[in-house]
Write a protein that holds these residues in place. Structure first.
Motif, PDB file in Angstrom:
ATOM      1  N   ARG A  68       0.806  -1.205  -0.153  1.00  0.00           N
ATOM      2  CA  ARG A  68      -0.096   0.073   0.026  1.00  0.00           C
ATOM      3  C   ARG A  68       0.723   1.467   0.020  1.00  0.00           C
ATOM      4  O   ARG A  68       0.624   2.410  -0.667  1.00  0.00           O
ATOM      5  N   ASP A  70       3.769   1.741  -1.330  1.00  0.00           N
ATOM      6  CA  ASP A  70       4.295   1.730  -2.400  1.00  0.00           C
ATOM      7  C   ASP A  70       3.159   2.251  -3.660  1.00  0.00           C
ATOM      8  O   ASP A  70       3.629   3.328  -4.376  1.00  0.00           O
ATOM      9  N   LEU A  71       2.112   1.965  -3.316  1.00  0.00           N
ATOM     10  CA  LEU A  71       1.163   2.269  -4.305  1.00  0.00           C
ATOM     11  C   LEU A  71       0.705   3.987  -4.001  1.00  0.00           C
ATOM     12  O   LEU A  71       0.643   4.780  -4.955  1.00  0.00           O
ATOM     13  N   ARG A 141       5.607  -4.906  -9.044  1.00  0.00           N
ATOM     14  CA  ARG A 141       5.869  -3.686  -8.973  1.00  0.00           C
ATOM     15  C   ARG A 141       5.621  -2.839 -10.505  1.00  0.00           C
ATOM     16  O   ARG A 141       5.201  -1.881 -10.401  1.00  0.00           O
ATOM     17  N   GLY A 144       1.994  -2.407 -10.790  1.00  0.00           N
ATOM     18  CA  GLY A 144       1.560  -1.584  -9.853  1.00  0.00           C
ATOM     19  C   GLY A 144       1.700  -0.049 -10.297  1.00  0.00           C
ATOM     20  O   GLY A 144       0.918   0.763 -10.234  1.00  0.00           O
ATOM     21  N   THR A 148      -0.966   2.338 -11.917  1.00  0.00           N
ATOM     22  CA  THR A 148      -1.402   3.433 -11.219  1.00  0.00           C
ATOM     23  C   THR A 148      -1.248   4.778 -12.136  1.00  0.00           C
ATOM     24  O   THR A 148      -2.310   5.762 -12.119  1.00  0.00           O
ATOM     25  N   ASP A 194       7.739   5.752  -6.405  1.00  0.00           N
ATOM     26  CA  ASP A 194       7.791   4.616  -5.786  1.00  0.00           C
ATOM     27  C   ASP A 194       9.205   4.188  -5.154  1.00  0.00           C
ATOM     28  O   ASP A 194       9.147   3.740  -3.779  1.00  0.00           O
TER      29      ASP A 194
END
Length: 199
Positions: A68, A70-71, A141, A144, A148, A194
């Motif tokens: 979370r 990292d997001l 990653r 993600g 995003t 990130d």
């Protein structure tokens, strides 16, 4: 008689120790037999990554997993790089241009993903390790960060009225091209956001 100076002291190699530890844990993960043992090794890797948080360094850390925090960092980086794209009229012009040249659209998306891969896995800002690949192939990653950036580009440009999602396929295609142009800097921002904090 000349004086010989002592060589400077070796810098602290704690970053190398973490990298070596992760190499050994990744090898151990491949060697263990049961899923329960693999989970224990992954927990050890997570604990090792978390133990770096008390260090003040920004670069050279081992980055493992995608959670979370990292997001949230990817979202923030995407917004920081994306808001200027949403208020700049050149984004729409560039999107309409690549809409007339489908190869430019494909190149734009491929270059954006290539830049993200370069930032995450090639540029060595951090020692980024792949954990829990999706379908055993795609790094979580990477999905993600690019996911995003894609969601933010579509949501931001739609919310601010730069694109329109109607029933007309030509309008939808042009909107997708405009979002692809904004996606490039947003993906770069998401990748940097990130990994630079080093979590």
């Amino acid at each position: 008689m000349s004086t010989q100076e002592d060589p400077p002291a070796e810098p602290d190699r704690e970053d190398d120790e973490f990298a070596t530890l992760f190499d050994e844990l990744q090898e151990l993960e491949q060697l263990v037999d049961s899923e329960d043992e693999r989970r224990q090794v992954r927990d050890a890797m997570r604990a090792a990554a978390d133990s770096q948080d008390h260090e003040p360094a920004t670069f050279g850390r081992v980055v493992w997993g995608f959670g979370r925090s990292d997001l949230a960092e990817a979202l923030l980086g995407s917004l920081l790089f994306g808001i200027p794209m949403a208020v700049e009229g050149g984004t729409v012009d560039a999107g309409l241009h690549i809409a007339q040249h489908p190869l430019y659209l494909a190149a734009t998306v491929i270059i954006a993903i290539g830049l993200v891969i370069s930032i995450l896995y090639v540029a060595d800002f951090q020692d980024v390790r792949v954990a829990n690949r999706i379908l055993g192939v795609v790094p979580r990653r990477l999905v993600g960060v690019t996911g995003t950036a894609l969601v933010v580009s579509v949501a931001l440009l739609t919310g601010w009225g730069l694109v329109e999602w109607s029933t007309d396929p030509a309008v939808v295609y042009e909107s997708a091209c405009i979002c692809a142009v904004a996606f490039v800097p947003m993906a770069i921002g998401a990748a940097l956001g990130d990994i630079l904090p080093g979590n």
